[in-house]
Every structure is written in structure tokens, then in C-alpha cells.
Design a protein around this motif. Sequence first.
Motif, mmCIF file in Angstrom:
data_model
loop_
_atom_site.group_PDB
_atom_site.id
_atom_site.type_symbol
_atom_site.label_atom_id
_atom_site.label_comp_id
_atom_site.label_asym_id
_atom_site.label_seq_id
_atom_site.Cartn_x
_atom_site.Cartn_y
_atom_site.Cartn_z
ATOM 1 N N ARG A 93 20.449 81.636 45.012
ATOM 2 C CA ARG A 93 20.439 80.208 44.692
ATOM 3 C C ARG A 93 20.795 79.420 45.947
ATOM 4 O O ARG A 93 21.284 79.973 46.919
ATOM 5 C CB ARG A 93 21.401 79.905 43.556
ATOM 6 N N PHE A 94 20.511 78.105 45.870
ATOM 7 C CA PHE A 94 20.790 77.265 47.029
ATOM 8 C C PHE A 94 22.207 76.731 46.975
ATOM 9 O O PHE A 94 22.460 75.644 46.481
ATOM 10 C CB PHE A 94 19.795 76.111 47.113
ATOM 11 N N PHE A 144 13.707 69.706 47.949
ATOM 12 C CA PHE A 144 14.559 68.571 47.578
ATOM 13 C C PHE A 144 13.929 67.243 47.976
ATOM 14 O O PHE A 144 14.044 66.254 47.252
ATOM 15 C CB PHE A 144 15.962 68.733 48.152
ATOM 16 N N ALA A 179 21.793 71.181 49.576
ATOM 17 C CA ALA A 179 21.225 71.602 48.285
ATOM 18 C C ALA A 179 20.873 70.382 47.425
ATOM 19 O O ALA A 179 21.056 70.391 46.214
ATOM 20 C CB ALA A 179 22.159 72.554 47.548
ATOM 21 N N ASP A 221 15.774 79.225 40.290
ATOM 22 C CA ASP A 221 17.129 78.979 39.773
ATOM 23 C C ASP A 221 17.388 77.479 39.719
ATOM 24 O O ASP A 221 17.851 76.934 38.718
ATOM 25 C CB ASP A 221 18.155 79.685 40.676
ATOM 26 N N ARG A 222 17.056 76.800 40.810
ATOM 27 C CA ARG A 222 17.297 75.362 40.880
ATOM 28 C C ARG A 222 16.433 74.604 39.866
ATOM 29 O O ARG A 222 16.901 73.698 39.189
ATOM 30 C CB ARG A 222 17.007 74.891 42.318
ATOM 31 N N SER A 268 27.385 71.279 42.857
ATOM 32 C CA SER A 268 25.933 71.314 43.042
ATOM 33 C C SER A 268 25.203 71.074 41.742
ATOM 34 O O SER A 268 24.526 71.944 41.241
ATOM 35 C CB SER A 268 25.490 72.648 43.591
ATOM 36 N N HIS A 269 25.348 69.875 41.199
ATOM 37 C CA HIS A 269 24.664 69.610 39.943
ATOM 38 C C HIS A 269 23.529 68.628 40.136
ATOM 39 O O HIS A 269 23.116 67.956 39.221
ATOM 40 C CB HIS A 269 25.641 69.117 38.881
ATOM 41 N N ALA A 325 20.259 67.044 39.971
ATOM 42 C CA ALA A 325 19.018 67.231 39.225
ATOM 43 C C ALA A 325 18.227 65.948 39.395
ATOM 44 O O ALA A 325 18.797 64.871 39.546
ATOM 45 C CB ALA A 325 19.315 67.486 37.761
ATOM 46 N N MET A 346 29.666 76.631 43.804
ATOM 47 C CA MET A 346 28.580 75.775 43.338
ATOM 48 C C MET A 346 29.132 74.566 42.603
ATOM 49 O O MET A 346 28.430 73.905 41.855
ATOM 50 C CB MET A 346 27.712 76.550 42.343
ATOM 51 N N ARG A 382 17.647 74.923 36.279
ATOM 52 C CA ARG A 382 18.779 74.019 36.019
ATOM 53 C C ARG A 382 18.290 72.586 35.825
ATOM 54 O O ARG A 382 18.799 71.853 34.984
ATOM 55 C CB ARG A 382 19.753 74.022 37.193
#
Length: 321
Positions: free
Chosen positions: A60-61, A281, A114, A311-312, A229-230, A232, A226, A315
Motif C-alpha cells: 500500500r502507499f 493521486f 499518498a 488497495d488505495r 492516510s484517509h 479519498a 497509516m 478504500r
Amino acid sequence: MTIDNHRILQPSAANIRAAASVLMDGRLVAVPTETVYGLAGDATNERAVAAIFAAKDRPRFNPLIAHFRNLADVAAAARVEARAERLAQEFWPGPLTLVLQRRDPCAIALLASAGLDTIAVRIPAHPVAQALLEAFGRPLAAPSANRSGRLSPTTAAHVAAEFGEEVAMILDGGRCPVGIESTILDLSGERATLLRPGAIAEERLTAAIGPIAQVSADARARAPGMLASHYAPDLPLRLDATGAAADEVLIAFGVRVPLGAGLTLNLSPAGNPTEAAANLFAMLREADASGLARIAVMAIPQHGLGRAINDRLRRAAAPRG
Ligand code: TXA
Ligand code: MG
């Protein structure tokens, strides 16, 4: 893995210059810091940062630490508020990492953060790291120079045992004097929060800026490294798209791209997951800014950085609280 020693170089002035030019090409150099060896790439180059994740084989990043030569350069990339200024004066150069708000615009690759609006920064004290930063003239993104899930390296031989040709050069600074990673303190919000205990004892930080909040052991266990790292996208996102509608942004991958989207952004026309990671991103942000209703993402194969990309994206697609 066989250890090949030809890439291990003494940190002479000529080798430091050679390392800087390798970095300018977007390739990776392992560099000693006072804590552990870092796997360094040009922090301003999305492709170089993607190459770091690919070499580490991270699933994951996790955002990376950006290393700077001086406080003026830190301040050009991040907002250095009063507490940060205080800590910088006392502990930099040295093994303290601060999580700060990114400036906008910011020269540091979005992938290094990230996708977050924050950036982890530090000024390393090791003379070889300093010499390389000086010769290169740009910040270096550098996680510990180990493959994902393995121990951080404290000698050049440890690094050589971990990596093959993905790392162009290993600068040998002997054994790292501290041997554990930097302390990470999050100053991006109201409350200063300790994200990772490390080389600088917490009491010394408290003495400088007052009480520090703790991240619960439970939260740490659920999401190691992490915690913030939310990121979105604002728009709802659906996965495995094989078509797209006029009110959707299609995030494509590869040459076979369905028609019909209001906007199509291709992560990698060549189907290269490292290139896709470098664009991820920035393209999610561009999609958010498009004014369209939804994001549809084509399937990304699970090889190389495809796992971390998926993974990203999973999420981002999950139901939002
Ligand atoms: O001593 C060190 O810190 C070494 C040397 C090479 O500088 N580097 C290191 O990096 O330990 P790494 O990538 O192994 O660990 C960095 C940690 C990760 O757990 C990551 O999640 C956290 O820093 N981090 C980075 N940026 C962040 C951010 N914007 N918000 C929250 N956590 C962040
Ligand atoms: Mg690490």
C-alpha cells in the motif's frame, strides 16, 4: 538474494556527485542517515517516488518522509508553524520527523504524501545525507531501505542484501550511529500527536512544546503507519469499469479504453503499474475538480504497484461513514 557489492561506494566528493546525477535521472540511491539507511529518490518526481514503492514492494502507499537540507527549503514545501519552528531549532538537523500541512502548490510529489494534504519532513544530521542533499539541490523522499515488512538496515551491506538493480547506488557511511528510526510527531492539527516513538525521546519534545497526544495502541495496530492516510476523492468511485457514462470521469489503464465517459484520464496507456502509481493521486484530484458526478476506474492488474493502487482504490470505493 546474492549480495553484489559493486554498487557499494565510498562517499567521496566524486561519488556524491555521481549519486546526485543518478537521482536527477529519477533513479534510486541508498544513503546513510543518523537513524537508518534510506532508499532515496527525487521527492519532486512522481516517477522516482513510484520507483521507491516498487522497489520496497509495499502492498500500500504509506506516505514517505521528505528529507531537506535546510529549514528554508522545508518552509517552501510545508507550513512551518510556531511549534514546528521551535522543534526545528532544537532538534534539526536530527532524527525528528514532523508532519506538517503541505503548501499549495507544493513541489513534493503527491505520491510521497499518498495523496494527503500533509507532508512528513526532516533535516537529517548525517554528513553523507547532508552532502548528497547539498549536491542534489532538491529534497529526497526516503523510506527505510528495506523491503516491506523487514528490518530497517543500519549498514550498506544490509541494503545490498535487500535490493538488486532497482537501487542504482549505495553510499557507504558505515554503521548508522542511532540505529532506530526518527520520532514522528504530527503537527498538522491542533494537538501535537506522537505517531511513532523513535530516536528523540518524547519527554524532550514535551519539554519544548508542552503536552503531546498519543495515538492509541489499538489504532496503531489496525493501521500501522497509516494513521492519517484517509485521503479519498470527493466523488463516489466505482471499480472494475468496462464502460463509462457521460457524467463520469473514466480512470483508464492500458490501450483498450471504452468510450462514452465525460472525461477520460489514462493512468498508463502503456499498461505500466509504476507509471500508473505516479499518476494516481494527481488524476484522482483532477477527477474531483472535473464537475462530473462519479469516477469509474478500470481494473488494474495485481502485479508490481498494481496491488498498492488497488488497495488505495478499494478504500476510496468503500462506503463512506
Ligand atoms: O529515521 C527515519 O525516519 C528513516 C530515515 C531514512 O529517515 N525513514 C523512515 O521512513 O523510517 P519510513 O517510510 O520507513 O517511515 C515513515 C513513516 C511511515 O510509517 C509513514 O506512514 C509515516 O512516516 N508518514 C509519512 N508521511 C506521513 C504523513 N503525511 N502523515 C502521517 N504519517 C506519515
Ligand atoms: Mg520503514
